[in-house]
Design an enzyme around this catalytic site. Structure first.
Site, short mmCIF file in Angstrom:
data_model
loop_
_atom_site.label_atom_id
_atom_site.label_comp_id
_atom_site.label_asym_id
_atom_site.label_seq_id
_atom_site.Cartn_x
_atom_site.Cartn_y
_atom_site.Cartn_z
N GLY A 256 0.78 -1.67 0.41
CA GLY A 256 -0.35 0.11 0.29
C GLY A 256 0.79 1.24 -0.40
O GLY A 256 1.50 1.33 -0.78
N ASP A 257 0.58 1.78 0.65
CA ASP A 257 1.26 3.37 1.41
C ASP A 257 2.63 2.99 1.54
O ASP A 257 3.20 4.12 2.91
CB ASP A 257 0.34 4.41 0.89
CG ASP A 257 -0.92 4.45 2.60
OD1 ASP A 257 -0.37 3.19 3.38
OD2 ASP A 257 -1.27 5.31 2.54
N GLU A 258 2.68 2.43 2.60
CA GLU A 258 3.74 1.99 4.03
C GLU A 258 5.02 1.46 3.33
O GLU A 258 5.30 0.63 2.48
CB GLU A 258 3.65 1.19 4.77
CG GLU A 258 3.85 1.24 6.10
CD GLU A 258 2.73 0.25 6.96
OE1 GLU A 258 3.50 0.09 8.49
OE2 GLU A 258 3.17 -0.39 7.00
#
Length: 327
Positions: A256-258
């Site tokens: 994801g955005d991690e």
């Protein structure tokens, strides 16, 4: 001769039959002992080159690893059928007498047999040279020489297949540990590499720090501009990370955005410097990001430091949502 074939397993060490290089040296020792020729060697043919893989009792200044001209060699003439496998007196063999390599060395006799892979492709040769003209009896050794060359061909085929499998496995492993979009390590790669480094850190007392990073605006970009724009943002963030961190640090996209970073050889004061450097780099790139970090204590499990860094990251994200961007 049939008796000799039955005793080959005694003449060649059993272990060498699983290793081309060892088998090659054993074969040369056997042939040297049986024929007494000055120099025996195994070679690999690669394009215009004939590369010396192993040799025994060199009398002509040739060394292991030397690269000879294949086009000017006796072996090429032998392989192409222009000269015999056993030349007792090369001056009586036009193909050898005129070969360039023969003019560079004081050869008087030559023996050679091709080493072919299982698909028929030429791998190289087993060959010998001598400064003396040889007796007719040398021709009686040709069946054994050919047999041993065939054996080396089988071993070479086996090792080359293994090498291809190893390369394929290495590539698959690399691909399985990489995030396709950013080229960074994925979660599997992170778990594998960070675990290894944590073990090394404990063993050698090397400090390290864990950073967890989260893009603040990815969902908004995806919703308003589309996933292609979101992918571009992720790629840009990955570029900022790789250009900011050192080559030996571990940088990954967990999903994801991690993102996650393990900064090696980084103590507490250096850890804050790395944090400031990351914040500055993302600010300059006009990317809104939340970062949390934790100095890893070598006496605890790395996952504890990851959890602590993750909590610190969410604390910053919460501040950002409230409009407080202080770090």
């Amino acid at each position: 001769m049939s008796e000799l074939y039955m005793r080959l397993d005694d003449m060649l060490e059993v272990n060498s039959l699983r290793d081309f290089s060892k088998a090659s040296r054993s074969v040369l020792a056997i042939l040297k002992q049986r024929t007494g020729l000055d120099t025996w060697m195994t070679t690999r043919v690669s394009g215009p080159d004939q590369i010396v893989l192993n040799l025994i009792d060199d009398a002509f200044g040739v060394c292991r690893g030397d690269v000879l001209s294949w086009s000017g060699s006796f072996c090429r003439q032998m392989v192409e059928g222009n000269g015999p496998c056993v030349a007792l007196d090369i001056s009586t063999e036009p193909a050898y007498a005129s070969a360039p390599n023969g003019k560079s060395f004081p050869f008087s006799a030559y023996v050679g047999a091709p080493i072919k892979l299982e698909d028929g492709e030429l791998f190289g040769t087993v060959c010998a040279y001598d400064s003396r003209v040889q007796p007719e009896a040398l021709k009686d050794e040709l069946p054994l020489i050919s047999l041993l060359a065939n054996l080396l061909g089988v071993l070479a085929s086996y090792e080359l297949r293994l090498l291809e499998v190893e390369r394929d496995n290495e590539q698959l492993k690399k691909e399985s540990e990489r995030d396709e979009l950013t080229g960074l390590l994925n979660r599997k790669g992170w778990n594998h590499r960070s675990s290894k480094e944590a073990s090394r850190g404990r063993r050698y007392g090397q400090p390290m720090a864990v950073y967890i990073l989260d893009l603040d605006d990815l969902k908004q970009v995806n919703d308003l501009e589309g996933h292609q724009a979101g992918d571009a943002l992720l790629q840009q963030a990955a570029e900022v990370l790789t250009s900011t961190m050192r080559e030996h640090d571990i940088v990954s996209r967990l999903g994801g955005d991690e993102f996650a970073v393990l900064a090696l050889r980084t103590n507490e004061s250096a850890a804050r410097d790395v944090f400031d450097k990351l914040m500055s780099a993302f600010t300059q790139a006009n990317i809104n990001i939340s970062i949390g970090y934790n100095c890893h204590h070598l006496g605890r499990d790395l996952e504890e430091s990851v959890v602590a860094a993750d909590k610190a990251m969410y604390s910053m994200k919460s501040q950002h949502k409230k409009g407080n961007v202080a770090c």
